[in-house]
Design a protein around this motif. Sequence first.
Motif, PDB file in Angstrom:
ATOM      1  N   GLN A 169     -26.536   3.036 -82.011  1.00 47.24           N
ATOM      2  CA  GLN A 169     -26.714   3.132 -80.563  1.00 47.24           C
ATOM      3  C   GLN A 169     -25.943   2.031 -79.841  1.00 47.24           C
ATOM      4  OE1 GLN A 169     -30.727   3.781 -79.253  1.00 47.24           O
ATOM      5  NE2 GLN A 169     -30.273   3.130 -77.193  1.00 47.24           N
ATOM      6  N   GLN A 195     -35.266   5.420 -72.442  1.00 46.20           N
ATOM      7  CA  GLN A 195     -35.752   6.226 -73.570  1.00 46.20           C
ATOM      8  C   GLN A 195     -35.855   7.708 -73.191  1.00 46.20           C
ATOM      9  OE1 GLN A 195     -35.800   4.988 -76.666  1.00 46.20           O
ATOM     10  NE2 GLN A 195     -34.970   3.231 -75.558  1.00 46.20           N
ATOM     11  N   GLU A 210     -30.549  13.829 -76.843  1.00 45.48           N
ATOM     12  CA  GLU A 210     -30.639  14.359 -78.210  1.00 45.48           C
ATOM     13  C   GLU A 210     -31.022  15.839 -78.196  1.00 45.48           C
ATOM     14  OE1 GLU A 210     -33.157  11.876 -80.597  1.00 45.48           O
ATOM     15  OE2 GLU A 210     -32.019  10.083 -80.049  1.00 45.48           O
ATOM     16  N   TYR A 233     -32.301   9.058 -73.470  1.00 45.77           N
ATOM     17  CA  TYR A 233     -31.881   9.264 -74.856  1.00 45.77           C
ATOM     18  C   TYR A 233     -32.569  10.472 -75.479  1.00 45.77           C
ATOM     19  CZ  TYR A 233     -30.254   4.546 -74.071  1.00 45.77           C
ATOM     20  OH  TYR A 233     -29.651   3.443 -73.538  1.00 45.77           O
ATOM     21  N   LEU A 267     -26.930   0.809 -72.982  1.00 43.70           N
ATOM     22  CA  LEU A 267     -27.286   1.786 -74.004  1.00 43.70           C
ATOM     23  C   LEU A 267     -28.404   1.318 -74.922  1.00 43.70           C
ATOM     24  CD1 LEU A 267     -23.727   3.018 -74.985  1.00 43.70           C
ATOM     25  CD2 LEU A 267     -25.487   4.300 -73.774  1.00 43.70           C
TER      26      LEU A 267
END
Length: 174
Positions: free
Chosen positions: A54, A24, A31, A27, A16
Amino acid sequence: MPRLALYTFGVLKFPLTDSAPLAQEFYASGEAVYREISRRPGYIAHAEPARHVQGDLFDADWGEWGKFTVPAWYAKGRTAETAALATTLSLWSDLRPAFDAVYTGLHRTALTRRHDWFDGTGHPGHVLWWLPDGSLPTWQDGVRRLHLLGEHGSAPHAFTFPRSFAPDGTPIGR
């Protein structure tokens, strides 16, 4: 009126806290997906830690969603630096809105990338179950029901979108 719980679990190909471009991308996508899903009709809530760091899942305070736990077959790390998992626990008004949120929009686009981000495990990646109105699912409930689904297949107490059940236990769409 009963409400629907949805637990998802996947094993990532990277920790993570990885800063590599592939991580990236995951992530950033996650989001955006959460923002979109939280505005969907039928969405009620999802588990969030009181303070987000995170990778810090196991020691986070999840409040009424219970103590964070993972399936027994998860064999990667459990620290912020080594955990390699993506999991969600959410609450919905009904099956159709949850299905639409998962299989349309940004989440559908993200699903097309799942092989880039996730290891295959041979285990179910999601489980659904009905809850009485006014109650919240817990992480322990999700893990237990995912195990039941893996051991026994879809049943009224632990099912998938393709093999789902109404709140009264009646099979849907078969």
